[in-house]
Design a protein around this motif. Structure first.
Motif: not given
Length: 420
Positions: A116-129, A258-268
């Motif tokens: 129930d999300r796509q990138g920064n948009d979170v919620g069931s209204n953003y689900r893949s369908a 980069p390998e071993g580095w972390t993003l706080e959230k998915t890029l959108f």
């Protein structure tokens, strides 16, 4: 721009059932926010029209505010209604493009594993369908899902969460949502999926992630960009190509860190400029529409001390004889602490006795002047042309040849000695 013929056909499609117009077919797809989905799917040859809307929920009639309100009530436990998803109705000419091709692009152009999300948009209204109108569409949707799942699994992704179901309660979106990114580009381009190609399709030209050992682990900027993204190209031309800032920056077309580095959230979206400290994201800047001052201000709040920020962004002044570089006499250049752009040469510096670094001339084009009537005085403010930060003031009591005294806060200067 759309042709007149396409606009007329689109207006007809808006008023007819999904299968009513002879020679065309339509399918309803959920890919997260419908703005980017509409733009990406409309670029497929053979697609006649893409319309933003809502589908798959319990209510028969809804609008944008209804969908948002239902989601909020669900999250607070005050509703058990199935919410609608933001969707696009893709109408296409089956003689020019097959449903299978439409669905291949659907799978490739978003991340169908996020629930129930796509990138920064979170919620069931953003689900893949995928919402179908026939058994044939259902079969193609499930067959392509199975094929793409194999490709995603090989690439290290989890299971597909896409809902595949018969279409129900479709509502066309409001007029302002139609062709939204065409009318309101917003300064960014949609990221466009996982980068995993559908089996049997040409592999996307996706380079490897940046190599960690080629970057500064302590403090590093990375620009995540995309092909055919005009905002990325503009950021390159107006900011990146002339980069002189102390913080290093690298650019990549791969959405993974980069390998071993972390993003706080998915890029959108792209461009997104991420600041990493010790290999972890600490801040990001998304989108660019020619607002270089805004970008440099964002970076300034990441790299400047609170005292520097007070001077740079709130027109502050350091107490006399307390700032940096007052006694700096080495050959070199004083630069903007954010952009690294040269502001004053050391051979233009003189001892004014005022308690602030003073110069009789700036580097050509390095500063801008602005009327300042604060504190009951009439003065001329000096700002950096590259970042827009406040530097100090200029007075008419300086030495020859200019007769000017650029009285500058030393704490918002960095010094680079000749040869460094």
């Amino acid at each position: 721009m759309r042709s007149v013929k396409r606009i007329l056909l689109a207006s007809i499609l808006m008023t007819l059932p999904l299968t009513a117009l002879a020679g065309t077919q339509s399918i309803v797809l959920g890919m997260g926010c419908f703005w980017g989905a509409e733009k990406r799917m409309s670029e497929i040859p053979g697609v006649i029209d893409v319309e933003a809307g809502y589908a798959g929920g319990d209510a028969e009639t809804v609008g944008y505010e209804d969908v948002l309100g239902t989601e909020q009530r669900r999250l607070r436990g005050k509703s058990d209604l199935r919410n609608h998803a933001e969707v696009i109705k893709v109408s296409f000419d089956p003689d020019r493009v097959s449903l299978e091709t439409i669905l291949k692009r659907f799978w490739e152009n978003h991340d169908p594993t996020q629930g129930d999300r796509q990138g920064n948009d979170v919620g069931s209204n953003y689900r893949s369908a995928v919402y179908t109108v026939s058994d044939a569409q259902d079969a193609v949707a499930k067959s392509t899902r199975e094929s793409y799942q194999q490709a995603l699994t090989e690439a290290g992704y989890g299971p597909i969460t896409t809902e595949i179901a018969p279409l129900r309660h479709y509502n066309r979106g409001e007029a302002y949502h139609q062709d939204y990114l065409e009318k309101n580009p917003n300064g960014y381009c949609g990221l466009g999926g996982t980068g995993v190609a559908f089996p049997g399709e040409p592999a996307k030209a996706m380079p490897d992630p940046l190599a960690a050992d080629q970057l500064d682990f302590d403090l590093q900027l990375i620009m995540f960009e995309a092909q055919d993204c005009p905002f990325c190209e503009r950021f390159r031309a107006e900011v990146l190509d002339g980069w002189q800032a102390e913080v290093p920056i690298a650019a990549t077309l791969n959405p993974r860190p980069p390998e071993g580095w972390t993003l706080e959230k998915t890029l959108f979206a792209t461009p997104t400029i991420v600041l990493f400290e010790k290999g972890k994201e600490v801040s990001r800047y998304t989108g660019y529409k020619g607002d270089a001052d805004r970008f440099w201000k964002w970076l300034g709040f990441q790299v400047l001390t609170p005292e520097q920020q007070r001077i740079a962004f709130a027109q502050g002044t350091e107490p006399a004889f307390t700032g940096s570089h007052l006694d700096e006499k080495r050959p070199g250049v004083f630069v903007d602490p954010i952009t690294g752009t040269p502001l004053f040469r050391s051979d233009a510096k003189f001892e004014s006795g005022t308690g602030w670094p003073s110069f009789f001339s700036p580097v050509e084009g390095a500063i801008t002047l602005h009327e300042d009537n604060t504190h009951g005085m009439r003065r001329v403010e000096v700002r950096s042309a590259s970042s827009g930060i406040h530097l100090g003031h200029v007075f008419d009591d300086g030495p020859p040849p200019s007769g000017k005294r650029y009285c500058i806060n030393g704490n918002v200067l960095s010094f680079v000695a000749n040869g460094e």
